[in-house]
Design a protein around this motif. Structure first.
Motif, PDB file in Angstrom:
ATOM      1  N   ALA A   1      13.980  -3.701  -0.992  1.00  0.00           N
ATOM      2  CA  ALA A   1      13.011  -4.665  -1.505  1.00  0.00           C
ATOM      3  C   ALA A   1      12.868  -5.790  -0.491  1.00  0.00           C
ATOM      4  O   ALA A   1      13.810  -6.118   0.237  1.00  0.00           O
ATOM      5  CB  ALA A   1      13.472  -5.222  -2.849  1.00  0.00           C
ATOM      6  N   LEU A   2      11.681  -6.371  -0.462  1.00  0.00           N
ATOM      7  CA  LEU A   2      11.389  -7.515   0.407  1.00  0.00           C
ATOM      8  C   LEU A   2      11.215  -8.751  -0.458  1.00  0.00           C
ATOM      9  O   LEU A   2      10.483  -8.714  -1.447  1.00  0.00           O
ATOM     10  CB  LEU A   2      10.059  -7.293   1.125  1.00  0.00           C
ATOM     11  CG  LEU A   2      10.015  -6.395   2.347  1.00  0.00           C
ATOM     12  CD1 LEU A   2       8.570  -6.243   2.802  1.00  0.00           C
ATOM     13  CD2 LEU A   2      10.874  -6.980   3.462  1.00  0.00           C
TER      14      LEU A   2
ATOM     15  N   THR B   1       9.721  -1.961  -1.143  1.00  0.00           N
ATOM     16  CA  THR B   1       9.009  -1.533   0.060  1.00  0.00           C
ATOM     17  C   THR B   1       9.381  -0.090   0.340  1.00  0.00           C
ATOM     18  O   THR B   1      10.548   0.287   0.238  1.00  0.00           O
ATOM     19  CB  THR B   1       9.305  -2.452   1.269  1.00  0.00           C
ATOM     20  OG1 THR B   1       8.607  -1.937   2.412  1.00  0.00           O
ATOM     21  CG2 THR B   1      10.787  -2.564   1.579  1.00  0.00           C
ATOM     22  N   GLY B   2       8.369   0.702   0.633  1.00  0.00           N
ATOM     23  CA  GLY B   2       8.611   2.119   0.869  1.00  0.00           C
ATOM     24  C   GLY B   2       8.372   2.918  -0.393  1.00  0.00           C
ATOM     25  O   GLY B   2       7.613   2.510  -1.265  1.00  0.00           O
ATOM     26  N   ALA B   3       9.057   4.023  -0.507  1.00  0.00           N
ATOM     27  CA  ALA B   3       8.744   4.953  -1.595  1.00  0.00           C
ATOM     28  C   ALA B   3       9.203   4.477  -2.964  1.00  0.00           C
ATOM     29  O   ALA B   3       8.667   4.887  -3.984  1.00  0.00           O
ATOM     30  CB  ALA B   3       9.381   6.301  -1.301  1.00  0.00           C
TER      31      ALA B   3
ATOM     32  N   GLY C   1       0.774  -1.244   0.000  1.00  0.00           N
ATOM     33  CA  GLY C   1       0.000   0.000   0.000  1.00  0.00           C
ATOM     34  C   GLY C   1       0.796   1.279   0.000  1.00  0.00           C
ATOM     35  O   GLY C   1       0.198   2.364   0.063  1.00  0.00           O
ATOM     36  N   GLU C   2       2.145   1.195  -0.091  1.00  0.00           N
ATOM     37  CA  GLU C   2       2.898   2.438  -0.175  1.00  0.00           C
ATOM     38  C   GLU C   2       2.364   3.248  -1.371  1.00  0.00           C
ATOM     39  O   GLU C   2       1.883   2.679  -2.346  1.00  0.00           O
ATOM     40  CB  GLU C   2       4.414   2.209  -0.306  1.00  0.00           C
ATOM     41  CG  GLU C   2       4.894   1.125  -1.238  1.00  0.00           C
ATOM     42  CD  GLU C   2       4.936  -0.241  -0.574  1.00  0.00           C
ATOM     43  OE1 GLU C   2       3.934  -0.966  -0.757  1.00  0.00           O
ATOM     44  OE2 GLU C   2       5.938  -0.603   0.054  1.00  0.00           O
ATOM     45  N   HIS C   3       2.454   4.521  -1.317  1.00  0.00           N
ATOM     46  CA  HIS C   3       1.935   5.487  -2.301  1.00  0.00           C
ATOM     47  C   HIS C   3       0.403   5.585  -2.275  1.00  0.00           C
ATOM     48  O   HIS C   3      -0.129   6.685  -2.227  1.00  0.00           O
ATOM     49  CB  HIS C   3       2.430   5.183  -3.723  1.00  0.00           C
ATOM     50  CG  HIS C   3       3.869   5.554  -3.910  1.00  0.00           C
ATOM     51  ND1 HIS C   3       4.290   6.860  -4.007  1.00  0.00           N
ATOM     52  CD2 HIS C   3       4.992   4.803  -3.968  1.00  0.00           C
ATOM     53  CE1 HIS C   3       5.607   6.898  -4.133  1.00  0.00           C
ATOM     54  NE2 HIS C   3       6.077   5.654  -4.103  1.00  0.00           N
TER      55      HIS C   3
END
Lengths: 395, 395
Positions: free
Chosen positions: A326-327, A318-320, A16-18
C-alpha cells in the motif's frame, strides 16, 4: 580502466491497476527505492558476476560466451527476440529456467552477446548489482535490474556516452526491454520505461506517455507481507465483470478518469503544491475505494487505510491487491513525528514500512574517480547507497 | 365499539443512496422493525393521544379541534397542503414547530381535521403509537408513524374497509404522504410508500416503482451510534463531483446499475435462493465500495465490514453514511451461532445490533375482538408486538 556506478529506480503503480487489463489508462511512477550496480574492466578476459540478491556469484571465460554478428539497426536491438541464442544461453548458464537467479544470468548474457565489443571481450569485466527493491512485490525489481544491466553494458562498451538526452535513454530502455523479455516473456514495457526515464507515465495497452510536470511525491510504502495473488485478483475482477458488466464497466471508466485527473493536476500551472497534494490525496482515496469495490482489497490493506486515516493520511493499495503493498501519501505539511507514529503503528501490525518518494530521477551513471572492487561494493550496507548518492546529480 | 390494532414497517435503503440525489435509481425495502398503534372509540367526545416515543400524552375536546368542510376529490387528500390549517393547528397544539413531539401532534390533527366524520366527532377516540424504530436513524420512523396515523384514522372513520387492494393502500399512502409533508416539509414519498406497501421499491426523483418478486431477506442492522450527518455527506459528494465530474459521474452510473442488477436478480425465475443471496451479497460489497470511494464511509462502518467479513458476511452502510447504520446480509445458510458471534463482536465495539428482515409486509390492520385499553397497550414491552403478531396475516 574506468569504473561505472549505475543506478535505476523501481516503479510503483499510482492509479489504474486492474483497469489497465481492460485497455484503460493507468499511471505509474519511479520509486525512490533503487538498484545499484558496479561495472569495471578487467584484464584477464573473465566475466565475474555477483548478484547477491539472487544468490548468484559466477565467472565465465569471455571466449566461452556466445557473441552475435553485427546486425541491422545497430546499436538498437533486433526487432525480434533471438530464441536460438536464448536456448544457447540457458544451456550455457545451466541453472534451469524458472528461477530469478537463472533469469537474471540469462538476461545479462543475452545483452552481453549483442553489445560486447572486441576490446572488452579481450579484457572481461566485473559486474555486480544490489537492490533495495523487494523481489516479487510488484515494485519493478526485475526492470530495475534490467536497466542497470543495459546501462552498464552499453556504457562499458562505448555505445553510450551519458544519459543526457531522450535518445540516449531510449537506447537504454530498448535494451532493458529485451532483458525484461528474457525474464518475463511478455512484459508490458512500463516498468523498464519508468525505471529508465524516472518521473511518471500514463500507460495503456501498447502505449506509454510521459506525464510532463509530474512532481516528486513522498510516500510511505507498506508491505503487508500478505502474498500478492496477481492472477487470482485479475480473475476475480474478470468474474465480477462477467456477472455485472453494466456495473463494472463504468467503474473501470471512473478509474481511467483518475489517471486523466492526475495528469490534469500536474499540468495546472496555478495550482500550489498544497492544493495539488490535497487533490492527489482525494484521487488516492477514490481509487482505493473503487479497487475495494472491485473486490481486490484485503483486511491488511484496509488496516493500512484505517491506521493512516487516523492521522489524516490517505492510502491506497498498489498493484494487484489481495495483499502486497500500500502507498500512503505524505503531504509536505506532515511532520516527521506523524510519519514515525504511523510507521510504528503499521509495523506493530507486522507490516514492513519504507519511507520513499515517487516520481524521482530515472537511471543514472556515475564515473568513479577511484576504482572500487566488487568486495568493497558488496561490503557496503544497502542503505549506504540511498544515503550517500543523490542520483539526481548523476544523470 | 371496535378497537383496531394498526402496524406499519420502517424502511431501509438497500442500494443507491447518494446517487439518488443525482437522479439515479435507488432501491429501498420495508424493514422488519415496525410501529404499532391502537385506536378505539370513546363515548365522551374526547381525543386522548399517547405517543410515548416522543413523550407526548395529551387530550383535547373534539369540539375544539378544527374540521374541514367537504372537499373535491374526497376521500383522497386535496392536491395542495392547507397552510392555513397548519398554522391553526400549530397554534392549537402549542408545542412549537421544530420538535418531533410537536410535528407528530400536528400531523395527527391535520389528518383528523379532514377525515373525522360526525359520529366519531361526537364520540372521540383513544390513539397511541409505539415504535421499534430508532428516531433519526434514517430508518423511516416518521413515515411509519404517518402510515399508522393515516390507516387508523381512515379505518375508524369508515373510509377504509381493509388493506386488501392496491387502491386501498394507495388511499392510505396518499394520506400518510400528507402527514409526512407536515413533518418534513418536502419528503420524497419513498418512506411512506415502502411503509404502506411493504416489499421493495426502485425509486428515483419523482418516480417510485415496486420491485416485483422481491423476496424477504434477513439482515443484521447495526447502529454504529455515530451520529449521521446527512447534509454534510451530501455536500461532500457534491464537492467531490464538482472537482472530478469525469470520475464521479461514471461511479453514480455504476451505483444505478446496482439497483438495476438487484431488480434483475429478483426477476430471474431460475435462480435458486442460494445463488440469489450470493449475488445480492456481491452487490452489497460493490455498493459499499463505491460509497466509500465517494468518501461517505466512516471508520465505524468500516469496522462493521471488517468484523462481518471475518465471518464471511457482506455489509454495507445504509443511508447517508458518515456514521448511522450498516446492513449485514444474513444468508439462509448462516447459523444462529455465527450471527450471535458477529453481534457480540459488533456490540463489543459499542454498536447496537438488531436482527431484522427487509422486504416484508407493509401496513396491517387487526380488528381486536376484545377492547384493549391504552394503559394495557403501553404496558407491553415493545418486543411483545414483534414477537406475537405476524403482520403478514393481518393485511
Amino acid at each position: 580502466m574506468p569504473s561505472y556506478f549505475v543506478s535505476s529506480p523501481g516503479k510503483v503503480i499510482l492509479f489504474g491497476e486492474h483497469a489497465v487489463v481492460y485497455g484503460k489508462v493507468a499511471t505509474a511512477g519511479s520509486l525512490g527505492l533503487r538498484s545499484y550496480s558496479l561495472i569495471q574492466n578487467r584484464t584477464d578476459g573473465i566475466v565475474e558476476v555477483s548478484l547477491p540478491d539472487v544468490q548468484l556469484a559466477r565467472s565465465w571465460q569471455m571466449k566461452d560466451i556466445p557473441r552475435q554478428a553485427p546486425w541491422e539497426g545497430f546499436p538498437y536491438p533486433p526487432a525480434t527476440m533471438n530464441t536460438e541464442l536464448l536456448a544457447q544461453l540457458t544451456a550455457f548458464v545451466d541453472l534451469g529456467t524458472q528461477t530469478n537467479r537463472s533469469q537474471a544470468a540469462i538476461a545479462l548474457l543475452y545483452l552481453h552477446s549483442y553489445l560486447t565489443k572486441d576490446d572488452i571481450a579481450a579484457q572481461g569485466y566485473d559486474f555486480s548489482v544490489r537492490s533495495n527493491l523487494p523481489v516479487g512485490a510488484g515494485l519493478g525489481s526485475s526492470a530495475s535490474y534490467s536497466v542497470c544491466v543495459a546501462t552498464a553494458l552499453l556504457k562499458i562498451n562505448g555505445h553510450l556516452t551519458g544519459l543526457d538526452t531522450v535518445t540516449q535513454r531510449d537506447l537504454v530502455n530498448q535494451w532493458a526491454f529485451q532483458a525484461e523479455k528474457v525474464i518475463h516473456g511478455n512484459p508490458s514495457g512500463i516498468d523498464n520505461t519508468v525505471s529508465t526515464f524516472g518521473g511518471a507515465v500514463a500507460f495503456k495497452k501498447g502505449a506509454i506517455e510521459p506525464l510532463p510536470g509530474f512532481q516528486s511525491l513522498r510516500f510511505l510504502l507498506t508491505n503487508t507481507r500478505v502474498p500478492r495473488e496477481t492472477q487470482v485478483q485479475v480473475a476475480n475482477v474478470r468474474k465480477l465483470r462477467e456477472k455485472f458488466p453494466a456495473i463494472v464497466d463504468p467503474m473501470l471508466d471512473a478509474i481511467q478518469e483518475i489517471s486523466t485527473s492526475c495528469k490534469n493536476l500536474f499540468s495546472q500551472e496555478n495550482l500550489d503544491r498544497a492544493q495539488l497534494l490535497s487533490q492527489f490525496g482525494e484521487l488516492v482515496d477514490v481509487n482505493h475505494g473503487l479497487l475495494a469495490a472491485l473486490g481486490v482489497s484485503h483486511p491488511s490493506l484496509e488496516k493500512v487505510r484505517e491506521i493512516s486515516s487516523k492521522l489524516g493520511l490517505k492510502s491506497k493499495l498498489t498493484g494487484a491487491g489481495g495483499g502486497g503493498c500500500a502507498l500512503t501519501l505524505i503531504r509536505d505539511d506532515v511532520t516527521p513525528e506523524t510519519v514515525a507514529v504511523v510507521k510504528q503503528l503499521l509495523e506493530a501490525e507486522g507490516f514492513y514500512c519504507m519511507e520513499t518518494s515517487v516520481g524521482g530521477p530515472g537511471a543514472g551513471i556515475l564515473t568513479l574517480t577511484e576504482a572500487t572492487s566488487i568486495p568493497e561494493f558488496l561490503a557496503h550496507d544497502k542503505a549506504y547507497f540511498d544515503a550517500t548518492q543523490n542520483w539526481a546529480y548523476f544523470v
